[in-house]
Design an enzyme around this catalytic site. Structure first.
Site, short mmCIF file in Angstrom:
data_model
loop_
_atom_site.label_atom_id
_atom_site.label_comp_id
_atom_site.label_asym_id
_atom_site.label_seq_id
_atom_site.Cartn_x
_atom_site.Cartn_y
_atom_site.Cartn_z
N HIS A 45 39.04 54.97 30.28
CA HIS A 45 39.72 54.44 31.52
C HIS A 45 40.76 55.47 31.88
CE1 HIS A 45 38.28 50.42 29.67
NE2 HIS A 45 37.81 50.37 30.65
N LYS A 157 29.80 56.91 31.42
CA LYS A 157 29.57 55.92 30.40
C LYS A 157 28.49 54.98 30.85
CE LYS A 157 29.93 53.37 26.71
NZ LYS A 157 29.65 51.92 27.09
N LEU A 192 33.66 55.51 23.85
CA LEU A 192 34.81 54.68 23.85
C LEU A 192 34.16 53.58 24.74
CD1 LEU A 192 38.33 56.52 24.22
CD2 LEU A 192 36.99 56.16 22.21
N SER A 193 34.52 52.45 24.14
CA SER A 193 33.93 51.10 25.08
C SER A 193 34.98 50.02 24.81
CB SER A 193 32.72 50.70 24.76
OG SER A 193 32.43 49.42 25.32
P1 AMP Z 1 34.67 48.92 32.22
O1 AMP Z 1 36.25 48.30 32.00
O2 AMP Z 1 33.89 48.87 31.09
O3 AMP Z 1 34.10 48.23 33.24
O4 AMP Z 1 34.76 50.23 32.93
C1 AMP Z 1 35.66 50.61 33.84
C2 AMP Z 1 35.35 52.13 34.26
O5 AMP Z 1 35.60 52.61 32.93
C3 AMP Z 1 33.69 52.39 34.52
O6 AMP Z 1 33.69 53.16 35.76
C4 AMP Z 1 33.19 53.07 33.37
O7 AMP Z 1 32.01 53.70 33.34
C5 AMP Z 1 34.38 53.91 33.04
N1 AMP Z 1 34.43 54.01 31.02
C6 AMP Z 1 34.35 53.10 30.38
N2 AMP Z 1 34.09 53.62 29.02
C7 AMP Z 1 34.37 54.97 29.46
C8 AMP Z 1 34.21 56.25 28.43
N3 AMP Z 1 34.29 56.15 27.18
N4 AMP Z 1 34.60 57.29 29.14
C9 AMP Z 1 34.63 57.56 30.56
N5 AMP Z 1 34.43 56.24 31.40
C10 AMP Z 1 34.47 55.25 30.76
#
Ligand code: AMP
Length: 286
Positions: A45, A157, A192-193
């Site tokens: 993020h 991602k 990363l997640s």
């Molecule tokens: P999320 O909080 O999982 O909904 O993700 C919010 C944003 O962060 C989305 O655009 C995701 O694709 C991005 N994102 C999540 N994990 C990653 C990562 N490992 N690398 C790059 N962007 C990410």
């Protein structure tokens, strides 16, 4: 260009305060960058926020765990919520405004609308999570209308999500530039997640196998190997490593996400698989 217009980070929870801040930015002629998230922020993020800062004068980040993109049996209730840590991280990378709408603000009882996207939304995640992209498109549309960004940064991602957002922004003529950023990974390659927090120590070690198998398929395709055989081997190897079920490992057209064939110029390899109670997704260019 100001390095940061609002320092320290401004936390905003209601729409009228957000609109006041946004119109202040607009009156000053500032370019607004936007990064929508569900919080539990990590380096992935933060990479989006850093990039948004290079493309705009002020960066707004939203944290909203969007109930409309979760099915009733999914992990909405246990999704990690870490507001104060998120705010600290955002401040450390120079974000200007953290927008934290409540579920009631976003979806009051009278709420009756939905944004539905076909095309790239139809298969892959769309098959396994039928409610997902309506939920994503609806919330992103609302957030775009609230924040009025010039540029919005999303991660590769969630590659299918990025294509779905680009599609409705194009189709519905939204005045925002959608930018994708490469996936940020751990040293062993695991993307990363926020959901990686669910993994046990053993599962965490096994999880890295997903990108290993994707890289093996990509390599086989690049060297002219049998695509079906490579995809089948990846699925079998994931199952043998302890994943299961494997929802999909598929080669698609990188732009439309239609099924790929030998003539498709740009390929994307996408996968989703369960590891214990955690569903992992990943994808790479081929
Ligand atoms: P999320 O909080 O999982 O909904 O993700 C919010 C944003 O962060 C989305 O655009 C995701 O694709 C991005 N994102 C999540 N994990 C990653 C990562 N490992 N690398 C790059 N962007 C990410």
């Amino acid at each position: 260009m100001p390095a940061s217009v609002a320092s320290p980070l401004l936390r905003v929870r209601d729409l009228s305060a957000l609109r006041a801040a946004v119109s202040g930015f607009r009156h000053k002629g500032l370019r607004i960058g936007f990064v929508p998230t569900m919080g539990a922020l990590h380096e992935g993020h933060l990479a989006l926020v850093r990039h948004a800062k290079t493309l705009s004068d002020v960066v707004v980040v939203s944290v909203f765990v969007n109930p409309k993109q979760f099915a009733p049996h999914e992990d909405f209730d246990r999704y990690p919520r870490t507001e104060d840590k998120d705010a600290q991280l955002l401040e450390s990378v120079g974000a200007d405004l953290l927008y934290l709408p409540s579920v009631d603000l976003m979806y009051p009882a009278v709420f009756a609308s939905s944004v539905h996207v076909e095309g790239p939304a139809r298969e892959l995640e769309g098959t396994f999570r039928p409610q997902f992209f309506d939920g994503v498109a609806t919330v992103v549309m609302k957030l775009f209308n609230q924040v009025q960004p010039d540029v919005a940064v999303f991660g590769e991602k969630d590659y299918q999500q990025l294509q779905v957002v680009k599609t409705f922004v194009r189709d519905l003529d939204l005045p925002v530039n959608v930018v994708g950023m490469p996936t940020v990974r751990e040293a062993d390659g695991l993307a990363l997640s926020s959901r990686n927090a669910y993994l046990s120590t053993d599962e965490r070690q096994t999880a890295a196998r997903l990108i290993v198998e994707l890289n093996a398929v990509a390599e086989a395709v690049r060297s002219g190997g049998d695509r079906e055989k490579a995809l089948d081997a990846a699925k079998a190897n994931l199952l043998a490593a302890g994943f299961g079920p494997v929802d999909y490992v598929e080669l698609r057209d990188a732009d439309t996400l239609a099924m790929a064939d030998a003539q498709t110029p740009n390929l994307r390899l996408l996968a989703a698989a369960w590891l214990g109670k955690t569903r992992l997704i990943d994808n790479i260019a081929v």
